[in-house]
Design a protein around this motif. Structure first.
Motif, PDB file in Angstrom:
ATOM      1  N   ALA A   1       0.443  -1.314   0.461  1.00  0.00           N
ATOM      2  CA  ALA A   1       0.183  -0.100  -0.194  1.00  0.00           C
ATOM      3  C   ALA A   1       0.968   1.364   0.518  1.00  0.00           C
ATOM      4  CB  ALA A   1      -1.100   0.182   1.355  1.00  0.00           C
ATOM      5  N   ALA A   2       2.213   0.721   1.050  1.00  0.00           N
ATOM      6  CA  ALA A   2       2.859   2.466   0.820  1.00  0.00           C
ATOM      7  C   ALA A   2       3.798   2.178  -0.769  1.00  0.00           C
ATOM      8  CB  ALA A   2       3.860   2.206   1.794  1.00  0.00           C
ATOM      9  N   LYS A   3       3.721   1.375  -1.218  1.00  0.00           N
ATOM     10  CA  LYS A   3       4.333   1.904  -2.267  1.00  0.00           C
ATOM     11  C   LYS A   3       3.585   1.893  -4.133  1.00  0.00           C
ATOM     12  CE  LYS A   3       7.238  -1.073  -5.904  1.00  0.00           C
ATOM     13  NZ  LYS A   3       7.288  -2.566  -6.379  1.00  0.00           N
ATOM     14  N   ALA A   4       2.201   1.308  -3.456  1.00  0.00           N
ATOM     15  CA  ALA A   4       1.162   2.232  -4.598  1.00  0.00           C
ATOM     16  C   ALA A   4       0.555   3.500  -4.241  1.00  0.00           C
ATOM     17  CB  ALA A   4       0.154   1.218  -4.489  1.00  0.00           C
ATOM     18  N   TRP A   5       1.194   4.162  -3.372  1.00  0.00           N
ATOM     19  CA  TRP A   5       1.180   5.145  -2.424  1.00  0.00           C
ATOM     20  C   TRP A   5       1.605   6.447  -2.887  1.00  0.00           C
ATOM     21  CZ3 TRP A   5       3.389   8.544   1.426  1.00  0.00           C
ATOM     22  CH2 TRP A   5       2.871   9.533   1.484  1.00  0.00           C
ATOM     23  N   VAL A   6       3.158   5.960  -2.607  1.00  0.00           N
ATOM     24  CA  VAL A   6       4.601   7.183  -3.344  1.00  0.00           C
ATOM     25  C   VAL A   6       4.018   7.370  -5.269  1.00  0.00           C
ATOM     26  CG1 VAL A   6       6.703   6.498  -4.264  1.00  0.00           C
ATOM     27  CG2 VAL A   6       5.812   6.724  -1.451  1.00  0.00           C
ATOM     28  N   GLU A   7       4.032   5.788  -5.061  1.00  0.00           N
ATOM     29  CA  GLU A   7       3.973   5.404  -7.099  1.00  0.00           C
ATOM     30  C   GLU A   7       3.344   6.220  -7.848  1.00  0.00           C
ATOM     31  OE1 GLU A   7       3.651   0.998  -7.856  1.00  0.00           O
ATOM     32  OE2 GLU A   7       5.869   0.993  -7.799  1.00  0.00           O
ATOM     33  N   SER A   8       1.823   6.754  -6.658  1.00  0.00           N
ATOM     34  CA  SER A   8       0.718   7.543  -7.626  1.00  0.00           C
ATOM     35  C   SER A   8       0.587   9.113  -7.407  1.00  0.00           C
ATOM     36  CB  SER A   8      -1.093   7.414  -6.174  1.00  0.00           C
ATOM     37  OG  SER A   8      -0.759   7.705  -5.265  1.00  0.00           O
ATOM     38  N   ILE A   9       1.727   9.328  -6.692  1.00  0.00           N
ATOM     39  CA  ILE A   9       2.426  10.509  -6.482  1.00  0.00           C
ATOM     40  C   ILE A   9       3.241  10.876  -7.345  1.00  0.00           C
ATOM     41  CG2 ILE A   9       4.182  11.874  -4.671  1.00  0.00           C
ATOM     42  CD1 ILE A   9       2.673  10.590  -2.709  1.00  0.00           C
TER      43      ILE A   9
END
Length: 326
Positions: free
Chosen positions: A300-308
């Motif tokens: 979830a943290a990786k997906a959040w950063v990638e979305s940014i």
């Protein structure tokens, strides 16, 4: 060649606790078992390719790490730990037939065994001289030689049972009846054992430089990711005074995101870090993983950063072709 039996080396001679550990491996009884004179010889047989794996001791519940193994596996061609085995330890005092307890003046055994029987020795044979042996079994079998220069040996009960020329002078002479030794089965690098949820990962981390906070940086790689350490020991590298490496056991498997991330962090601060394997715990004790360090949390943290980063990239691209307003 296909169908050939596996070859396992172990710290010999026959009858050692190490052989008892090897016999707990499911296919060991059908394999070719070859005793080695010392830990280095056992591990080198794997490195040289004539043994598929080697069983050696690495830790004792009373005396701690087995330094010969910690040092030998930390240098040279890389090896991998694929399994660990726990063996309860009990000791007997043996001698040649006719020798009485009061006749004993010199006793031989392995250093770890001597350390685990010192109190019994002090109570029952005060003043007995210790003669170092390469293993408990080797010390016992030495009594059968014509020119043996000691009177008795401390060994495993199995050795006494299998050799008629040995007489048991005393049983259960260990100072700690709950003593356990941990053994590791070591092979050449290959595919990691499957993740079970009750796993252990072992690494060797050289101290990058001797300065305040250097060890803390290493420990922080685990602590910040919720990875518990079950063992950490410092050993000199032998290069020069004050130069050390740390041998570390961590709870978890390299297939877990939190452990993999910790390994990456270790390599960033100490590029000489050596991965020695992820393998099932012998006690089967499952690792408790905090929710914020679970694989789902890392994903979830990786997906959040990638979305940014994706939004930023898209904004940059859309604005790149626009003309500035007059």
């Amino acid at each position: 060649m296909p169908g050939s039996p596996l070859t396992y080396a172990f710290l010999g001679p026959e009858g050692t606790f190490t052989e008892a550990a090897l016999l707990q491996v499911p296919d060991a009884r059908q394999a070719v078992r070859v005793p080695a004179s010392n830990v280095n010889a056992a591990l080198d047989s794997v490195r040289d390719g004539w043994a598929d794996a080697a069983m050696v001791p690495i830790e004792n519940s009373v005396e701690g790490g087995v330094t010969a193994t910690l040092d030998a596996i930390a240098i040279g061609q890389e090896l991998r730990i694929v399994r660990e085995v726990l063996v309860p330890i009990s000791f007997v005092l043996v001698a040649r037939p006719g020798v009485r307890l009061e006749d004993v003046r010199r006793v031989s055994t392995h250093g770890h065994a001597w350390a685990q029987c010192r109190q019994w020795m002090d109570r029952n044979i005060p003043g007995a001289e210790y003669v170092p042996g390469s293993s408990t079994a080797a010390a016992a079998l030495g009594l059968l030689e014509q020119d043996c220069h000691y009177d008795a040996a401390i060994c495993a009960p199995l050795v006494a049972r299998e050799h008629a020329g040995l007489s048991v002078l005393a049983e259960n002479i260990g100072d700690n009846p709950g003593a356990v030794t941990r053994f590791i089965l070591v092979g050449r690098p290959g595919a990691l054992p499957a993740r079970t949820g009750a796993d252990k990962t072992t690494v060797v981390v050289p101290l990058p430089e001797d300065r305040p906070g250097a060890l803390m940086e290493i420990l922080d790689q685990f602590a910040s990711r919720g990875v518990n350490l079950s063992r950490i020991e410092s050993r000199p590298t032998g290069q020069y005074l004050g130069h050390y490496f740390f041998s570390i056991d961590a709870d978890g498997h390299a297939f877990e995101a939190r452990v993999a991330d910790a390994l990456a962090g270790l390599h960033r601060i100490s590029s000489g870090t050596r991965f020695l394997g992820s393998y099932p715990r012998a006690d089967g004790q499952a690792t408790a993983v905090p929710a914020h360090t679970s694989d789902d949390a890392f994903s979830a943290a990786k997906a959040w950063v990638e979305s940014i980063l994706t939004l930023k990239s898209a904004a940059g691209e859309s604005g790149s072709g626009a003309s500035p307003k007059a």
